[in-house]
Design an enzyme around this catalytic site. Structure first.
Site, PDB file in Angstrom:
ATOM      1  N   GLY A  63       0.376  -5.199   0.649  1.00 23.59           N
ATOM      2  CA  GLY A  63      -0.716  -4.946  -0.451  1.00 23.59           C
ATOM      3  C   GLY A  63      -0.271  -5.673  -1.622  1.00 23.59           C
ATOM      4  N   GLU A 115      -0.758  -9.378  -1.396  1.00 23.97           N
ATOM      5  CA  GLU A 115      -2.052  -9.326  -1.413  1.00 23.97           C
ATOM      6  C   GLU A 115      -2.764  -9.473  -2.757  1.00 23.97           C
ATOM      7  OE1 GLU A 115      -2.321  -6.660   1.967  1.00 23.97           O
ATOM      8  OE2 GLU A 115      -3.471  -8.248   3.013  1.00 23.97           O
ATOM      9  N   GLU A 174       3.523  -5.817   7.187  1.00 18.30           N
ATOM     10  CA  GLU A 174       2.769  -4.701   7.946  1.00 18.30           C
ATOM     11  C   GLU A 174       3.262  -4.459   9.302  1.00 18.30           C
ATOM     12  OE1 GLU A 174       1.925  -6.863   5.502  1.00 18.30           O
ATOM     13  OE2 GLU A 174       0.402  -6.005   4.497  1.00 18.30           O
ATOM     14  N   ALA A 187       0.802  -1.078   0.046  1.00 19.18           N
ATOM     15  CA  ALA A 187       0.147  -0.050  -0.016  1.00 19.18           C
ATOM     16  C   ALA A 187       0.799   1.207   0.077  1.00 19.18           C
ATOM     17  CB  ALA A 187      -0.909  -0.074   1.304  1.00 19.18           C
TER      18      ALA A 187
HETATM   19  C1  3H9 Z   1       0.441  -2.756   3.322  1.00 17.75           C
HETATM   20  O1  3H9 Z   1       0.522  -3.000   2.309  1.00 17.75           O
HETATM   21  C2  3H9 Z   1      -1.098  -2.900   3.985  1.00 17.75           C
HETATM   22  C3  3H9 Z   1      -1.788  -3.938   3.120  1.00 17.75           C
HETATM   23  O2  3H9 Z   1      -1.751  -5.000   3.957  1.00 17.75           O
HETATM   24  C4  3H9 Z   1      -3.289  -3.203   3.292  1.00 17.75           C
HETATM   25  C5  3H9 Z   1      -3.745  -1.873   2.584  1.00 17.75           C
HETATM   26  C6  3H9 Z   1      -5.233  -1.717   2.809  1.00 17.75           C
HETATM   27  N1  3H9 Z   1       4.681   3.550   0.011  1.00 17.75           N
HETATM   28  O3  3H9 Z   1      13.340   1.653   0.678  1.00 17.75           O
HETATM   29  P1  3H9 Z   1      13.951   2.500  -0.463  1.00 17.75           P
HETATM   30  C7  3H9 Z   1       9.406   4.914  -1.031  1.00 17.75           C
HETATM   31  S1  3H9 Z   1       1.673  -1.704   4.291  1.00 17.75           S
HETATM   32  C8  3H9 Z   1       5.322   4.737  -0.351  1.00 17.75           C
HETATM   33  O4  3H9 Z   1      14.867   3.557  -0.564  1.00 17.75           O
HETATM   34  P2  3H9 Z   1      15.129  -0.093  -1.549  1.00 17.75           P
HETATM   35  C9  3H9 Z   1      10.384   5.068  -0.033  1.00 17.75           C
HETATM   36  O5  3H9 Z   1      10.003   6.082   1.006  1.00 17.75           O
HETATM   37  C10 3H9 Z   1       2.882  -1.728   3.084  1.00 17.75           C
HETATM   38  N2  3H9 Z   1       6.458   4.985  -0.682  1.00 17.75           N
HETATM   39  O6  3H9 Z   1      14.360   1.279  -1.644  1.00 17.75           O
HETATM   40  C11 3H9 Z   1      11.861   5.805  -0.916  1.00 17.75           C
HETATM   41  O7  3H9 Z   1      11.462   7.257  -1.250  1.00 17.75           O
HETATM   42  P3  3H9 Z   1      12.348   8.195  -1.240  1.00 17.75           P
HETATM   43  C12 3H9 Z   1       3.874  -2.799   3.052  1.00 17.75           C
HETATM   44  C13 3H9 Z   1       7.238   3.973  -0.462  1.00 17.75           C
HETATM   45  O8  3H9 Z   1      15.117  -0.534  -2.946  1.00 17.75           O
HETATM   46  C14 3H9 Z   1      11.465   5.014  -2.282  1.00 17.75           C
HETATM   47  O9  3H9 Z   1       9.981   4.401  -2.237  1.00 17.75           O
HETATM   48  N3  3H9 Z   1       5.029  -2.855   2.454  1.00 17.75           N
HETATM   49  C15 3H9 Z   1       6.830   2.415  -0.245  1.00 17.75           C
HETATM   50  O10 3H9 Z   1      15.898   0.008  -0.428  1.00 17.75           O
HETATM   51  C16 3H9 Z   1      12.535   3.864  -2.455  1.00 17.75           C
HETATM   52  O11 3H9 Z   1      12.457   3.015  -1.092  1.00 17.75           O
HETATM   53  C17 3H9 Z   1       5.865  -2.245   3.169  1.00 17.75           C
HETATM   54  O12 3H9 Z   1       6.021  -1.676   4.239  1.00 17.75           O
HETATM   55  C18 3H9 Z   1       5.329   2.258   0.087  1.00 17.75           C
HETATM   56  N4  3H9 Z   1       5.017   1.232   0.449  1.00 17.75           N
HETATM   57  O13 3H9 Z   1      13.713  -0.914  -0.922  1.00 17.75           O
HETATM   58  C19 3H9 Z   1       7.232  -1.932   2.074  1.00 17.75           C
HETATM   59  N5  3H9 Z   1       7.762   1.548  -0.105  1.00 17.75           N
HETATM   60  O14 3H9 Z   1      13.319   7.910  -2.622  1.00 17.75           O
HETATM   61  C20 3H9 Z   1       8.128  -0.915   2.506  1.00 17.75           C
HETATM   62  C21 3H9 Z   1       9.092   2.448  -0.487  1.00 17.75           C
HETATM   63  O15 3H9 Z   1      11.422   9.530  -1.621  1.00 17.75           O
HETATM   64  N6  3H9 Z   1       9.097  -0.767   1.667  1.00 17.75           N
HETATM   65  N7  3H9 Z   1       8.446   3.634  -0.739  1.00 17.75           N
HETATM   66  O16 3H9 Z   1      13.104   8.233  -0.191  1.00 17.75           O
HETATM   67  C22 3H9 Z   1      10.387  -1.415   1.437  1.00 17.75           C
HETATM   68  O17 3H9 Z   1      10.583  -2.287   2.253  1.00 17.75           O
HETATM   69  C23 3H9 Z   1      11.424  -0.965   0.626  1.00 17.75           C
HETATM   70  O18 3H9 Z   1      11.031   0.199   0.257  1.00 17.75           O
HETATM   71  C24 3H9 Z   1      11.429  -1.906  -0.570  1.00 17.75           C
HETATM   72  C25 3H9 Z   1      12.544  -1.132  -1.654  1.00 17.75           C
HETATM   73  C26 3H9 Z   1      11.912  -3.198  -0.285  1.00 17.75           C
HETATM   74  C27 3H9 Z   1      10.265  -1.958  -1.568  1.00 17.75           C
END
Ligand code: 3H9
Length: 696
Positions: free
Chosen positions: A101, A104, A124, A62
C-alpha cells in the site's frame, strides 16, 4: 492536525508528513490523516505538495495487524484516489522501502522521487494476497503489463536506479527525504508541471506469448498458491475495463483472498518470524560483545558459518586440523564468497578485503584467545566435541562464549566438560549456513541469560531467524523430523510406496517428499542415524530398515545415481525404481505385514498428525516456548509450505480433535511415536487451539 499525518506549507510548497512508527503502515489513522492532509493542501495556497515519511522508511504497506478484522473507512484505494484526483501536483518521496500500500500511495501521486538506496515492492503475495489499492491497475499502465506482473508476482524489491529505467521513478536524489522532495517540488514549480494521473494512462501493447510464458513460470514457482495467478488475471482483465471498474475487480479479488486460509497462514508466518525473537527471559539483558568469531572446523558447515559471519561484518578465525585442511577450508570459503560476488551480493573488492583483513584460517588453537564467541562445527561425536571443548576451555578468554553447532547431541553434557558451563550454548545452523535463515539457539541448563541474549544478537547480525530450543535429542527441528520420518516409514511398511508418500506430500505443498530428501542428503546419513539410535531403541519398535539395504548396496542417493529413485540423464530429478519396491516387499514379508492400500489423503493426514503430535510434545515439555516456535522452525529450516503457516497453525485450521483422532487411530498398532501428546489431549478437552498458547 493531530495524529500520524500532518500538513504544513513552506511558501508555495505543501508538505504532507506521515509519522507512524515503526514502519509508517497505513493504519486507519494514517488513511484518515492522508485524506485530511490532501484536503488541507487543496484548500491552501500551496501549488504543489510533497508526501514524505518520517523515520527509517517510507510507508511499508497496509497495517497487517488490521487484516482479518472488519475493514474500517476510509479504505486505502479511496484515499489514493483522493490524492490522485487533486487538481494540483503531488510529489511522493520514497526512502527506505515503499512496499504494498505504501508503493500504491506513491503510484497515486503524480511524481515519484526516490532517495538513493530506496526500494519499492509489492510483497502482498507473501501474505497470500494481491495488491489491493491499485497496484494491479496502475503499475501496468505505468510500466507495461509484463514488468508490472513480474514485480508483484515475484515480490522482489526494485532499487531506485532500476525504477528510473522502468519509468516508475522520475528522479533519484542523494539528498535527505525532505530536501529531496522540496528540490523536486521547486522543479515542478519552475517548469510548470501539472498533475499526471497514472489511472488515465493506457497500458502499452504487449505480446500475448510473453504473458503466457510469465504465467507458466509463475505457476511453476508458486505451486499450491492461489494469489499469484489471480493477480495476473486481475491486472490483465481489469485494465481492459475503465479504471474504476478495474479497481472494483481488484478490490473484489483482494477481499476474496483476504478470507482464505492461505492469507491467515502467511500472516501467521510473518508475525511468528518476528515474535520468535521476543523472549521474556531476555527483557533487560544485554548481550556480550560480538565482533570476533572463532569457528572450529572448515567443512561445509564451518565454512558456511564463517562466510555468514564475514558477509555481516564479523571478524573470523577458523581452525582446522593441519595445514592441508586449513588450505582446503580457505579455498572453500573463497569459493563461497566468489559465488556471492557472482550473484551480485558482494563487490569483488569487498570480497578481497574480507579475505585479506577479516579472515584468518589456521591450525593454531591459541589464535582463538581473543575471540568473543567460538562456534564448534566438527564431526557429530560426543567424544570429538568434548575434546574440542576441553581445548577451548583452556584457551578462550574469560567471558568468551563457547557454542556447539551440534544438531542433536546433549549440550548439557558438552558444557559439563568445561569449567564455564554458564558460557556454553548450542547454535544449530542449517546447511548451507550462509544461506539458510534458521538458527536454533539451544539453551542448556546452566547457560547464562546474557549468553542467550548474545545468541539472539548473533542471529540478528547474521540476518537469521532465531528460535529458542531446550536440550533433547534433535532439539525442536530434528526431533520432530525423526518422528514424522518414522511415521512415513511405517506407512511404507504397511503398504504405501515411498513414491506415493513423496507425491502426496509434494501435492500438499512440500518442495520434496521425505524419500527424495533422503536421496538428496545421502542414504548414508539415515544409515548413521539408525546406527546411533540402535542401542536405545526399544524392542519391537517399528522403523524402515530398507534404507540399510540400500546403503549396503552402495545406493547412496543422488550422489551415487540411485537411492530410492534412479537419477540419470533421462530423469535428472529421479524416477521410481521397482527394485526398491521389491526390497521393501521383502522387509514386509519378513516382518509378517500384509500390505494395504493408502489414499494420498490418508498419507498426508497421518504424516501431519505425527508432526503436530510431536510438536505438541516439544511444546508441552518446554523444549519449544510456544507453538509458533515450532511453526517457524519447520517453515524456515525444513521446507514446510509457507501457505499452510506451519504444522501447529495447520492443526488449528483442520481442528485439534481431528488430529487427536488420527493419532489415536495410528497408535492402535502400538508404535510409541504415535502416543498422544498430553498437551494435545488437554487442548482438545478444553476446546482450545495452539494459537491460544501463542497469546499467553
Ligand atoms: C498491503 O499493503 C495491501 C495493500 O496492497 C492493499 C491494502 C488495501 N503492518 O520487519 P521488521 C512491524 S499488504 C503492521 O522487524 P525491518 C513488524 O511486525 C502489506 N506492522 O523491521 C515489527 O513489529 P515489532 C504489504 C508491520 O526493518 C516492526 O514493524 N507490506 C508491518 O527488518 C518492524 O518490522 C508488507 O508486506 C505492516 N505492514 O523490516 C511489508 N510491517 O517490532 C511487511 C512491519 O513489534 N514488512 N511491521 O516486532 C516488511 O517487509 C518489513 O517489516 C520492512 C522492515 C521491510 C518494512
Amino acid at each position: 492536525m493531530n495524529g500520524p499525518v500532518s500538513f504544513e506549507t513552506h511558501g508555495e510548497i505543501g508538505v504532507i508528513r506521515v509519522d507512524n512508527p515503526p514502519v509508517n503502515a497505513t493504519s486507519q489513522a494514517v488513511r484518515a490523516g492522508l485524506i485530511a492532509a490532501a484536503d488541507a493542501f487543496a484548500a491552501s495556497d500551496a501549488k504543489v505538495a510533497v508526501i514524505v515519511a518520517e523515520g527509517r522508511t517510507f510507508i511499508a504497506g497496509a497495517d497487517i495487524t488490521e487484516f482479518g478484522k472488519p475493514p474500517m473507512e476510509p479504505h486505502l484505494p479511496d484515499v489514493i484516489h483522493h490524492i490522485e484526483a487533486l487538481k494540483k501536483p503531488v510529489v511522493c518521496v520514497i526512502h527506505g522501502t515503499a512496499l504494498g500500500g505504501g508503493f500504491e500511495v506513491a503510484l497515486g501521486s503524480h511524481y515519484r522521487v526516490m532517495v538513493k538506496g530506496a526500494k519499492i515492492g509489492l510483497p502482498e503475495v507473501n501474505l497470500g494476497l494481491i495488491p489491493g489499492a491499485g497496484g494491479t491497475q496502475r503499475l501496468p499502465r505505468l510500466i507495461g503489463m509484463i514488468p508490472a506482473c513480474e514485480i508483484f508476482t515475484s515480490s522482489r524489491q526494485v532499487g531506485a536506479d532500476e525504477c528510473v529505467k522502468l519509468g516508475i521513478a522520475d528522479a533519484v536524489s542523494t539528498e535527505a527525504p525532505f530536501e529531496a522532495g522540496m528540490s523536486f517540488a521547486r522543479k515542478v514549480l519552475a517548469e510548470g508541471l501539472g498533475v499526471r494521473r497514472v489511472s488515465e494512462m493506457t497500458v502499452p501493447a504487449y505480446a500475448a506469448a510473453d504473458l503466457e510464458a510469465l504465467k507458466a513460470k509463475v505457476a511453476r514457482a508458486n505451486k499450491g498458491h492461489v494469489c499469484h495467478l489471480k493477480g495476473i488475471d486481475v491486472a490483465v482483465e481489469g485494465t481492459k475495463l475503465p479504471f474504476s471498474e478495474g479497481m472494483k475487480m481488484e478490490r473484489a479479488a483482494f477481499w476474496e483472498l483476504m478470507q482464505t486460509p492461505q492469507r491467515a497462514a502467511m500472516i501467521h508466518a510473518f508475525f511468528s518470524e518476528r515474535k520468535v525473537a521476543s523472549l521474556p527471559e531476555l527483557k533487560g539483558v544485554s548481550p556480550r560483545p560480538l565482533g570476533h568469531v572463532g569457528v572450529i572446523g572448515g567443512g561445509t558447515m564451518g565454512g558456511g558459518i564463517a562466510v555468514a559471519c564475514l558477509l555481516n561484518g564479523l571478524k573470523v578465525t577458523l581452525i582446522e586440523r593441519d595445514a592441508e585442511a586449513v588450505e582446503r577450508a580457505h579455498t572453500g570459503i573463497a569459493r563461497m564468497l566468489a559465488d556471492s560476488v557472482k550473484r551480485g551480493k558482494l563487490g569483488a573488492d569487498a570480497r578481497d578485503a574480507l579475505l585479506a583483513e577479516k579472515l584468518v584460517t589456521t591450525s593454531d588453537y591459541p589464535s582463538l584467545a581473543a575471540a568473543d564467541l567460538i562456534i564448534e562445527a566438527v564431526f557429530e561425536s560426543m567424544d570429538v566435541k568434548k575434546d574440542v571443548f576441553t581445548k577451548l576451555d583452556a584457551i578462550a578468554r574469560p567471558g568468551a562464549i563457547l557454542a556447539s553447532n551440534t544438531s542433536y547431541l546433549d549440550v548439557d553434557e558438552i558444557a559439563a566438560c568445561t569449567k564455564r558451563p554458564q558460557d556454553v550454548i548450542g547454535l544449530h545452523f542449517f546447511s548451507p549456513a550462509h544461506v539458510m535463515r534458521l538458527l536454533e539457539i539451544v539453551v542448556a541448563g546452566k547457560t547464562a541469560p546474557d549468553v542467550v541474549a548474545t545468541g539472539f544478537a548473533l542471529a540478528k547480525a547474521l540476518k537469521k531467524v532465531p528460535v529458542r530450543a531446550g536440550v533433547c535429542d534433535g532439539f525442536i527441528g530434528n526431533r520432530i523430523l525423526k518422528t514424522y520420518r518414522t511415521a512415513a516409514d511405517i506407512m511404507v511398511l504397511e503398504g504405501a510406496s515411498p513414491f506415493q508418500v513423496d507425491k502426496a506430500l509434494e501435492e500438499f505443498g512440500f518442495a520434496m517428499g521425505p524419500y527424495a530428501v533422503a536421496d538428496l542428503a545421502g542414504i548414508d546419513i539415515g544409515y548413521l542415524t539408525r546406527q546411533r539410535l540402535a542401542p536405545t531403541r526399544k524392542p519391537g519398535e517399528r522403523f524402515g530398515e530398507w534404507g540399510d539395504v540400500l546403503y549396503e548396496m552402495g545406493r547412496l542417493g543422488r550422489k551415487s545415481g540411485h537411492g530410492h529413485y534412479i537419477y540419470d540423464e533421462t530423469s535428472p530429478k529421479g524416477r521410481p525404481d521397482p527394485e526398491v519396491e521389491e526390497i521393501i516387499a521383502r522387509e514386509r514379508k519378513a516382518k509378517g505385514i500384509t500390505p494395504r492400500a493408502f489414499s494420498d489423503a490418508e498419507i498426508v493426514e497421518r504424516y501431519m498428525a505425527a508432526m503436530i503430535n510431536e510438536g505438541a510434545k516439544v511444546v508441552g515439555e518446554g523444549i519449544a516456548l510456544r507453538p509458533l516456535d515450532v511453526d517457524v522452525t519447520k517453515l524456515m529450516g525444513y521446507g514446510f509450505p509457507r501457505f499452510r503457516g506451519g504444522p501447529m497453525h495447520y492443526a488449528d485450521h483442520i481442528g485439534l480433535a481431528k488430529v487427536l483422532g488420527t493419532i489415536e487411530d495410528a497408535h492402535k498398532a502400538g508404535d510409541d511415536i504415535f502416543a498422544p501428546a498430553p498437551l494435545l489431549q488437554k487442548l482438545v478437552a478444553e476446546g482450545r487451539s495452539f494459537d491460544s498458547l501463542n497469546k499467553e
